[in-house]
Motif scaffolding. Sequence first.
Motif, PDB file in Angstrom:
ATOM      1  N   GLU A  53      43.985  39.904  42.285  1.00 39.19           N
ATOM      2  CA  GLU A  53      43.463  40.249  40.969  1.00 39.19           C
ATOM      3  C   GLU A  53      42.071  39.641  40.774  1.00 39.19           C
ATOM      4  O   GLU A  53      41.843  38.478  41.097  1.00 39.19           O
ATOM      5  CB  GLU A  53      44.404  39.740  39.873  1.00 39.19           C
ATOM      6  CG  GLU A  53      45.736  40.467  39.805  1.00 39.19           C
ATOM      7  CD  GLU A  53      45.573  41.937  39.417  1.00 39.19           C
ATOM      8  OE1 GLU A  53      44.644  42.247  38.651  1.00 39.19           O
ATOM      9  OE2 GLU A  53      46.380  42.757  39.896  1.00 39.19           O
ATOM     10  N   GLY A  54      41.164  40.462  40.266  1.00 38.11           N
ATOM     11  CA  GLY A  54      39.832  39.960  39.957  1.00 38.11           C
ATOM     12  C   GLY A  54      38.850  40.017  41.108  1.00 38.11           C
ATOM     13  O   GLY A  54      37.660  39.713  40.915  1.00 38.11           O
ATOM     14  N   LEU A  55      39.297  40.380  42.324  1.00 35.55           N
ATOM     15  CA  LEU A  55      38.369  40.491  43.444  1.00 35.55           C
ATOM     16  C   LEU A  55      37.373  41.609  43.169  1.00 35.55           C
ATOM     17  O   LEU A  55      37.755  42.733  42.862  1.00 35.55           O
ATOM     18  CB  LEU A  55      39.135  40.782  44.735  1.00 35.55           C
ATOM     19  CG  LEU A  55      38.280  41.015  45.994  1.00 35.55           C
ATOM     20  CD1 LEU A  55      37.546  39.735  46.393  1.00 35.55           C
ATOM     21  CD2 LEU A  55      39.138  41.513  47.148  1.00 35.55           C
ATOM     22  N   GLY A 111      41.109  51.916  37.981  1.00 38.33           N
ATOM     23  CA  GLY A 111      41.322  51.087  36.800  1.00 38.33           C
ATOM     24  C   GLY A 111      41.514  49.618  37.074  1.00 38.33           C
ATOM     25  O   GLY A 111      41.685  48.826  36.135  1.00 38.33           O
ATOM     26  N   ARG A 112      41.499  49.199  38.349  1.00 39.44           N
ATOM     27  CA  ARG A 112      41.649  47.778  38.671  1.00 39.44           C
ATOM     28  C   ARG A 112      40.415  47.003  38.209  1.00 39.44           C
ATOM     29  O   ARG A 112      39.284  47.404  38.484  1.00 39.44           O
ATOM     30  CB  ARG A 112      41.797  47.578  40.179  1.00 39.44           C
ATOM     31  CG  ARG A 112      43.121  47.926  40.754  1.00 39.44           C
ATOM     32  CD  ARG A 112      44.102  46.754  40.682  1.00 39.44           C
ATOM     33  NE  ARG A 112      45.158  46.952  41.652  1.00 39.44           N
ATOM     34  CZ  ARG A 112      45.223  46.333  42.829  1.00 39.44           C
ATOM     35  NH1 ARG A 112      44.276  45.481  43.179  1.00 39.44           N
ATOM     36  NH2 ARG A 112      46.211  46.568  43.644  1.00 39.44           N
ATOM     37  N   ALA A 113      40.612  45.865  37.569  1.00 34.90           N
ATOM     38  CA  ALA A 113      39.501  45.010  37.167  1.00 34.90           C
ATOM     39  C   ALA A 113      38.743  44.535  38.405  1.00 34.90           C
ATOM     40  O   ALA A 113      39.347  44.075  39.378  1.00 34.90           O
ATOM     41  CB  ALA A 113      40.030  43.811  36.382  1.00 34.90           C
ATOM     42  N   GLY A 114      37.427  44.679  38.371  1.00 37.50           N
ATOM     43  CA  GLY A 114      36.587  44.214  39.469  1.00 37.50           C
ATOM     44  C   GLY A 114      36.357  45.244  40.553  1.00 37.50           C
ATOM     45  O   GLY A 114      35.505  45.048  41.423  1.00 37.50           O
ATOM     46  N   ILE A 115      37.114  46.359  40.538  1.00 37.95           N
ATOM     47  CA  ILE A 115      36.993  47.374  41.580  1.00 37.95           C
ATOM     48  C   ILE A 115      36.132  48.536  41.082  1.00 37.95           C
ATOM     49  O   ILE A 115      36.450  49.168  40.074  1.00 37.95           O
ATOM     50  CB  ILE A 115      38.374  47.924  42.006  1.00 37.95           C
ATOM     51  CG1 ILE A 115      39.269  46.804  42.527  1.00 37.95           C
ATOM     52  CG2 ILE A 115      38.213  49.028  43.057  1.00 37.95           C
ATOM     53  CD1 ILE A 115      38.797  46.174  43.810  1.00 37.95           C
ATOM     54  N   GLU A 116      35.036  48.785  41.774  1.00 38.87           N
ATOM     55  CA  GLU A 116      34.247  49.991  41.535  1.00 38.87           C
ATOM     56  C   GLU A 116      34.696  51.009  42.573  1.00 38.87           C
ATOM     57  O   GLU A 116      34.499  50.815  43.776  1.00 38.87           O
ATOM     58  CB  GLU A 116      32.755  49.717  41.674  1.00 38.87           C
ATOM     59  CG  GLU A 116      31.889  50.939  41.420  1.00 38.87           C
ATOM     60  CD  GLU A 116      30.405  50.642  41.528  1.00 38.87           C
ATOM     61  OE1 GLU A 116      29.628  51.603  41.640  1.00 38.87           O
ATOM     62  OE2 GLU A 116      30.032  49.455  41.517  1.00 38.87           O
TER      63      GLU A 116
END
Length: 270
Positions: free
Chosen positions: A113-115, A132-137
Amino acid sequence: MDHFVSERQSEILAQLRAKGRVSAHELAQTFDVSEDTVRRDLREMAARGECERVYGGALLSAGQTVPLRVRIADEPDRKAVLGRTVAGLLAEGSAVFFDAGSTNLAIARNLPEGLRLTAITNTPAIAAELAGRAGIELVMIGGKVDPAVGAAIDATAIRQLEAIRPDLCILGACGLTLDEGLAADVFEDAAFKRLASTASKRSLAAITSDKLGLRAAFHVHDLAAPLSLVVEADADAAVVQQLGRQGVEVHRCASAGTINDKRPTRGNTP
């Protein structure tokens, strides 16, 4: 009689495409026929190029592959361990191409998480996992999705891939041999993998032990730097040692349930 034989062989072929292999003993029980009858079926199917005979049964012929949706359900715990190990090797802020493969889906599922990553993929299942993952473009390569490979590998996907330069390409592979390197079952898939690897600064592949020594029809990558490998805890020690001699950095998973145990043999860190 020919009609019944044809139907039985069609069902055997369907099982091969779903599972990748069949057992003569189990088929004899399923169809309530003798094993000799099943072996005759398999010989006829092999003569048509529909399967490859092996002791006790048959395998799907080279040039075909088990559908991704089936492979996802195969040995999920083992792939999760590989996935966690690879996830622990990824550099913050890097651009990573996720090639098609059930083990690569496990890597996506086990990203911490957060990577922060730019994740690029041609595989809808991986894109859905990362969306939609936080930190993932997330960058999705599109085109016609091959139903067996489970990814877009057509001309449209190739044109999009040509404009991308990832820091790391995480390759999927159907087999690995010391003399021929990484290989895939489907010609178009192998060609796409080679292009993705060439476009990237480095490549990495997570390999289950059953693929070590397994040949596939189409070449993907030589066993040489800048390729890195992640293997299971039970990977053959002699094979791992030889890979190191060839300049490949190898990371061995410690055991099931262990998040990461990196043991680089030689080469560049991914």
